[in-house]
Design an enzyme around this catalytic site. Structure first.
Site, PDB file in Angstrom:
ATOM      1  N   CYS A 276      57.928  35.209  12.525  1.00 10.68           N
ATOM      2  CA  CYS A 276      59.210  35.906  12.520  1.00 10.68           C
ATOM      3  C   CYS A 276      59.930  35.443  13.776  1.00 10.68           C
ATOM      4  O   CYS A 276      59.532  35.810  14.890  1.00 10.68           O
ATOM      5  CB  CYS A 276      59.039  37.423  12.516  1.00 10.68           C
ATOM      6  SG  CYS A 276      60.623  38.292  12.555  1.00 10.68           S
ATOM      7  N   CYS A 279      62.129  38.580  15.678  1.00  7.30           N
ATOM      8  CA  CYS A 279      61.536  39.861  16.105  1.00  7.30           C
ATOM      9  C   CYS A 279      60.045  39.840  15.793  1.00  7.30           C
ATOM     10  O   CYS A 279      59.327  38.978  16.295  1.00  7.30           O
ATOM     11  CB  CYS A 279      62.258  41.049  15.469  1.00  7.30           C
ATOM     12  SG  CYS A 279      62.596  40.897  13.714  1.00  7.30           S
ATOM     13  N   SER A 280      59.561  40.752  14.974  1.00  7.68           N
ATOM     14  CA  SER A 280      58.120  40.788  14.685  1.00  7.68           C
ATOM     15  C   SER A 280      57.870  41.332  13.287  1.00  7.68           C
ATOM     16  O   SER A 280      56.952  42.127  13.082  1.00  7.68           O
ATOM     17  CB  SER A 280      57.388  41.639  15.730  1.00  7.68           C
ATOM     18  OG  SER A 280      57.949  42.942  15.797  1.00  7.68           O
ATOM     19  N   CYS A 281      58.690  40.929  12.318  1.00  7.94           N
ATOM     20  CA  CYS A 281      58.505  41.381  10.938  1.00  7.94           C
ATOM     21  C   CYS A 281      57.112  41.001  10.464  1.00  7.94           C
ATOM     22  O   CYS A 281      56.680  39.853  10.617  1.00  7.94           O
ATOM     23  CB  CYS A 281      59.564  40.746  10.036  1.00  7.94           C
ATOM     24  SG  CYS A 281      61.260  41.169  10.491  1.00  7.94           S
TER      25      CYS A 281
END
Length: 372
Positions: A276, A279-281
Site C-alpha cells: 500500500c 498508507c497501510s491498507c
C-alpha cells in the site's frame, strides 16, 4: 504538578503525535507546542511521506507554523515538546521562530544507534544545545527525558533499511486514510497506557504478547485456512479466484477492511506481491494487523520501484524469467496472495496444509514452509 512531572506530561503528548505519524506511514517523530499555562497551541507529525521530503521533520514543520501564527515575544514563553532531540536544522528553525524552551525525549546520539546508516534518517549527531549556544538569545533545553520510552517507538521501524527507493511513481488511485488515523480518543488511550505502564498497573510484555497474537497468529491463521482450502478443493479455489470476498466469508471470515478482497494466485511464471504505497491498507479479516515493515516508508516506496530487490532483501530469490506483479492496495480493494502449494504435500489435510502457510507468503514477500 512539579516541573519534571509537567515535562513528562508534555513529552507523552509528543509521543502520541509520533505514534500518529507512524500510523500514517511516516517516521515516528512528533512534537507539540505548549504555552506557559499548559495549553497546547500546535502539534506536528513527521511529514516525510507522501513526497519523500527529507526536510519535513516534525520540529521544523511546527516551528514554521508557529512563526506564521505567533510573534517571537509570545513564543519566548512557549515550550516545544518533541519525541526526539531536534537536529541542527530543527534547532535552527526553533531558534529563528523564537521558541524559548525545548524538551526532548530521545537523544540524537541514541537515535543514531537505532537508525544506523538508514538512508531516510542519516542522523546528524550534533547536540541541539551546541546549536542554541551559538545564538544570540537563550533557549532552555531539557533532555533526554523518558528516553527508554521514546526509544520504544522506534522498535522495528528501521530494521528494513533498504537503499535505492528515491524514484517517483504515479499510482493514480484514491486512498481513504480514515482507517489509519488516530482519533482524539485513541491518542488519549495511548497516553493513558504510558502512564499506567510507568506506574506498574500494566505489563508492557503482556500488551506486546496480545498484539503479537493478533498480528502473527489469529489473523494470519484465518488466511492460512483460506489458502489451505484453495490448495485442496478445486471448486473452492475457482470460487475464490472469481470472487474472493464471498468465498472467504464461507469460512466465517469477514468484516472491516475485508469488504472487497481480491485473491491473487502465484504460478511458476508469475509471483504476486502486495503493498500500500500511501498508507497501510491491509486485509484484516484474513491477515490480522499489518506488520511494522509493511507500513514503513522504505517498503512502500521500493516495493514498486524495485520489487525483485525487495524480495532478495527479504530472503526470496526468484528466477529471472518469473514475472513479478506488484498490486497496490486501496481503500476499496485489499489483496490476498495464494502462494504455490509446496511439493511433497500431496494428500495432506487442510489443517496440516495450513501449518505451511506463512503470513509473508500471503503478502507475497515470503514463501510457504517446506514440508518436513
Amino acid at each position: 504538578m512539579n516541573a519534571r512531572s509537567s515535562d513528562e506530561t508534555g513529552l507523552r503528548l509528543a509521543f502520541a503525535v509520533a505514534a500518529k505519524a507512524h500510523a500514517h506511514g511516516n517516521h515516528p517523530f512528533g512534537c507539540v507546542l505548549v504555552d506557559a499555562t499548559g495549553k497546547v497551541l500546535l502539534e506536528a507529525e513527521n511529514g516525510y511521506m507522501p513526497d519523500r521530503d527529507m526536510t519535513a521533520h516534525a520540529e521544523r514543520l511546527l516551528a514554521t507554523a508557529a512563526s506564521r501564527k505567533y510573534r517571537p515575544s509570545e513564543l519566548a514563553a512557549c515550550t516545544m515538546f518533541t519525541s526526539a532531540e531536534p537536529c541542527a536544522m530543527c534547532a535552527g528553525a526553533a531558534y529563528w521562530a523564537g521558541i524559548g524552551r525545548v524538551v526532548y525525549g530521545l537523544s540524537e546520539a541514541r537515535l543514531k544507534t537505532i537508525t544506523g546508516s538508514h538512508k531516510e534518517n542519516p542522523t546528524l549527531e550534533l547536540p541541539c544545545r551546541r546549536v542554541f549556544s551559538a545564538g544570540q538569545r537563550k533557549v532552555e533545553v531539557v533532555g533526554p527525558l523518558l528516553e527508554d520510552e521514546a526509544a520504544e517507538q522506534h522498535k522495528g521501524v528501521w530494521d528494513y533499511a533498504m537503499a535505492g527507493h528515491d524514484q517517483d511513481h504515479d499510482h493514480g488511485h484514491h486512498h481513504d486514510h480514515d482507517h489509519s488515523e488516530l482519533s482524539e480518543t485513541e491518542l488519549r488511550v495511548r497516553a493513558l497506557e504510558t502512564v499506567l505502564t510507568e506506574k506498574g498497573y500494566v505489563d508492557p510484555a503482556a500488551l506486546d504478547l496480545l498484539i503479537e497474537t493478533y498480528e502473527k497468529k489469529v489473523g494470519p491463521r484465518n488466511g492460512a485456512r483460506v489458502v489451505a482450502k484453495a490448495w485442496s478443493d478445486p471448486a473452492y479455489r475457482a470460487r475464490l479466484l472469481a470472487d474472493a470476498t464471498p468465498a472467504i466469508a464461507e469460512l466465517g471470515f469477514a468484516g472491516r477492511q475485508g469488504e472487497h478482497i481480491v485473491a491473487l494466485e502465484n504460478t511458476p511464471a508469475r509471483h504476486n506481491m502486495v503493498v500500500c504505497t500511501l498508507c497501510s491498507c491491509y486485509p484484516w479479516p484474513v491477515l490480522g494487523l499489518p506488520p511494522v515493515w509493511y507500513k514503513s516508508a522504505p517498503y512502500r516506496s521500493r516495493a514498486v520501484s524495485d520489487p525483485r530487490g525487495v524480495l532478495v532483501d527479504l530472503g526470496v530469490t526468484l528466477a529471472k524469467d518469473v514475472e513479478i506483479r506488484v498490486w497496490d492496495s486501496t481503500a476499496e480493494i485489499r489483496y490476498l496472495v495464494i502462494p504455490m502449494r509446496p511439493k511433497g504435500s500431496a494428500g495432506w489435510s487442510e489443517d496440516k496444509l495450513a501449518d505451511l502457510v506463512t503470513r509473508d507468503s500471503m503478502i507475497g514477500t515470503g514463501m510457504p514452509k517446506e514440508p518436513a
